[in-house]
Structure formats: structure tokens, C-alpha cells
Design an enzyme around this catalytic site. Structure first.
Site, short mmCIF file in Angstrom:
data_model
loop_
_atom_site.label_atom_id
_atom_site.label_comp_id
_atom_site.label_asym_id
_atom_site.label_seq_id
_atom_site.Cartn_x
_atom_site.Cartn_y
_atom_site.Cartn_z
N SER A 202 0.84 -1.19 0.00
CA SER A 202 0.00 0.00 0.00
C SER A 202 0.88 1.25 0.00
O SER A 202 1.68 1.44 -0.91
CB SER A 202 -0.97 -0.05 1.18
N ASP B 84 -9.84 -3.84 -5.51
CA ASP B 84 -9.13 -2.76 -4.84
C ASP B 84 -9.31 -1.48 -5.65
O ASP B 84 -9.06 -1.48 -6.86
CB ASP B 84 -7.64 -3.12 -4.76
N HIS C 226 -7.97 -4.86 -1.23
CA HIS C 226 -6.79 -4.15 -0.73
C HIS C 226 -6.41 -4.68 0.65
O HIS C 226 -7.26 -4.93 1.50
CB HIS C 226 -7.10 -2.65 -0.63
#
Length: 310
Positions: free
Chosen positions: A154, A252, A282
Site C-alpha cells: 500500500s 481494490d 486491498h
């Protein structure tokens, strides 16, 4: 493919967002409260906490994971995710342990400074400083002098990409691999920019409407979405960067920017593998790698790291 049933069950159990402004201190405490007790964590040959003193005089905590007793080792420098204001050595300890066990590399996890307390680019500078420290201290780390990877999930993927670019610009050519797990590469969150911001806007855990407020601490601290160090996809010339593994998740909102970045790397002559995990959302590497089809991401990472250098 539909969202994996285990992830869907978890998403359905999430409470609605609390009203009012986001409280970073409270969210950090909530994250830390879910950390696995030390006695229940994946055992490795050695796990050591040290402090790296940067050239600027800052102290950066790092955790070094040694998978087996006998070296030398390739080294992977890991940057945790958390929208630049969350995450720690503790919250991502299990992920770093899995990377060390599954790849056979020594993993150096970086406890970089967080927004909003530390303004941009403090966290990025910490990450880059630790990378350079690893190369300088190679003998003490039993580094094999060959494999030196950067990786992150991320927002940690943002740092991994930015560190790789910074190293290239500095003429530091020791990075052999960059591994980006569902990276945040474009901090311009206009939903019209990528189809995945619309297709995965609601109901998959990370929601498009939450991107701006969760990243506001970083942006308000001085990170400019137009700056390639904040939004690596804005970099004009991607040639000469290390070979890349870009892992994305089907459900995501950030999926398409990761895949576009992979395509742009390939167009620039960089060896790249883009791998989309169907049924995933995600954060699946951090939270759902215990599911067999998602645990495969570690085998894919190991295979990528053992391929001959491009």
C-alpha cells in the site's frame, strides 16, 4: 470473480466509520491492539531490533529478520503500509516474518516516521537512509552483495517505488528488485482517473471515498500529488529502474494505477511482472495471506527474487 467469502465476511463485520475527524492516535492504538502475541508469531532463526542513525542525525528503528542460521543472505528492505500515518514494526511483524521464511532473504523492516507528526518527506528519507545503511553495513548483516530488494504494501509500496527512483537518480545502482503490493502510486484521488476507483468504490473494505481523508495527514504535511516522490506514477522517465513485481487485487480501488505503473515500467524497458489476485481486496497480503490462494503471493515473490537479474 466475487470477493473471497472469508474477506466478504470480514468486510461485513466492519463497523461504520466513526463520525467526525479521523483520530490518528486512536486508530494506531486500535491497530496495535490486534497484534499477535510474541509467543504465537512465526519462529525464525533470529529477530533483532536496532536503531539506524541517518546522515541527518535522525534515529530510525528497524527490525532485522534472519530466516536461518547460515548465510550469506540476500536482503529485502521492507516498508509497511498504513496511509502514511498508520502501521509500525509491530503491525507488520507477521508479514515481515513470512517474507523472511518464504523467500530465505534477510528482511530489514523500517519503522519510519509517520504523518502528521513528521512532515513530508521525513518518512521517505528514513526509508532511503536505511536502504543505504544496509549497503554500507553489508558485511555485518552477512549480505551476499548480490540481491538487494525493496518492498512495501500500500503506502509502503509508494515508498518502495520512490526509494527505487531516488536511488537511481543518486547513481546508487545496488537495488536489484522492487516489490509493490497493491501500491498507492497516484495521490490524485479523482475517481474519473481510474475505472477501479469507480468499480470498487464501495463494499470491499478500502473505499474510494475514504482515500482522501485517510491520506490527508500526508498531503497536508507537504506531500504534493503532482510530485513523483509522492505519486511515483507521475515520474516522466521510468527507464533504468530495478525490475519490478507489482501485485494488485481485483477488488481494490487502487488496482488500475498499479497495473498502469507496471505497463509504464515495461514500456520504459524495465523487466516487470504484474500479477492480479482474483477475489482479493486491498490489504490481502497483510490480513488474508493465511488463505491458501493468497498465501501463494509469497511463492510468487520468492520466484521473482530468484530470477536472474535483468
Amino acid at each position: 470473480m466475487a470477493l473471497h467469502p472469508e474477506i466478504a465476511k470480514f468486510v461485513a463485520s466492519l463497523p461504520p466509520p466513526a463520525p467526525g475527524p479521523i483520530d490518528p492516535v486512536a486508530l494506531r492504538a486500535a491497530d496495535e491492539a490486534h497484534v499477535t502475541p510474541l509467543a504465537e508469531r512465526l519462529p525464525l532463526h533470529a529477530v533483532e531490533d536496532v536503531t539506524v542513525r541517518t546522515a541527518a542525525g535522525d534515529d530510525v528503528p528497524v527490525r532485522i529478520y534472519t530466516p536461518v542460521a547460515v548465510g550469506p543472505y540476500g536482503v529485502l528492505v521492507y516498508f509497511h503500509g498504513g496511509a502514511f500515518f498508520l502501521g509500525s514494526l509491530e503491525t507488520h511483524d507477521h508479514l515481515a516474518r513470512s517474507l523472511a521464511r518464504e523467500t530465505g532473504l534477510k528482511v530489514v523492516s523500517v519503522g519510519y516516521r509517520l504523518a502528521p507528526e513528521a512532515a513530508f518527506p521525513a518518512g521517505l528519507e528514513d526509508c532511503y537512509a536505511v536502504l543505504r545503511w544496509v549497503a554500507e553495513q553489508g558485511e555485518g548483516l552477512a549480505w551476499d552483495g548480490a540481491t538487494l530488494a525493496v518492498a512495501g504494501d500500500s503506502s509502503g509500496g509508494t515508498f518502495a517505488a520512490a526509494v527505487a527512483a531516488t536511488a537511481h537518480d543518486d547513481g546508487f545502482d545496488r537495488i536489484t528488485h522492487q516489490i509493490l503490493y497493491y501500491p498507492s502510486l497516484d495521490l490524485d484521488f479523482d475517481a474519473e482517473r481510474y475505472a477501479s476507483l469507480r468499480e470498487n468504490a464501495v463494499g470491499y473494505g478500502l473505499e474510494t471515498a475514504g482515500l482522501k481523508p485517510f491520506n490527508a495527514f500526508y498531503l497536508d504535511s507537504g506531500a504534493d500529488p503532482a510530485d513523483p516522490l509522492a505519486s511515483p506514477i507521475k515520474r516522466t522517465d521510468l527507464s533504468g529502474l530495478p525490475k519490478a513485481l507489482v501485485v494488485t487485487a481485483e477488488h481494490d480501488p487502487l488496482r488500475d494505477e498499479g497495473e498502469l505503473y507496471g505497463a509504464r515500467l515495461r514500456d520504459a524497458g524495465v523487466a516487470v511482472t504484474v500479477s492480479r489476485y482474483e477475489g482479493a481486496g486491498h490489504g490481502f497480503v497483510q490480513h488474508f495471506s493465511w488463505i491458501p490462494e493468497f498465501h501463494a503471493v509469497f511463492a510468487e515473490t520468492r520466484a521473482f527474487l530468484t530470477e536472474p537479474r535483468a
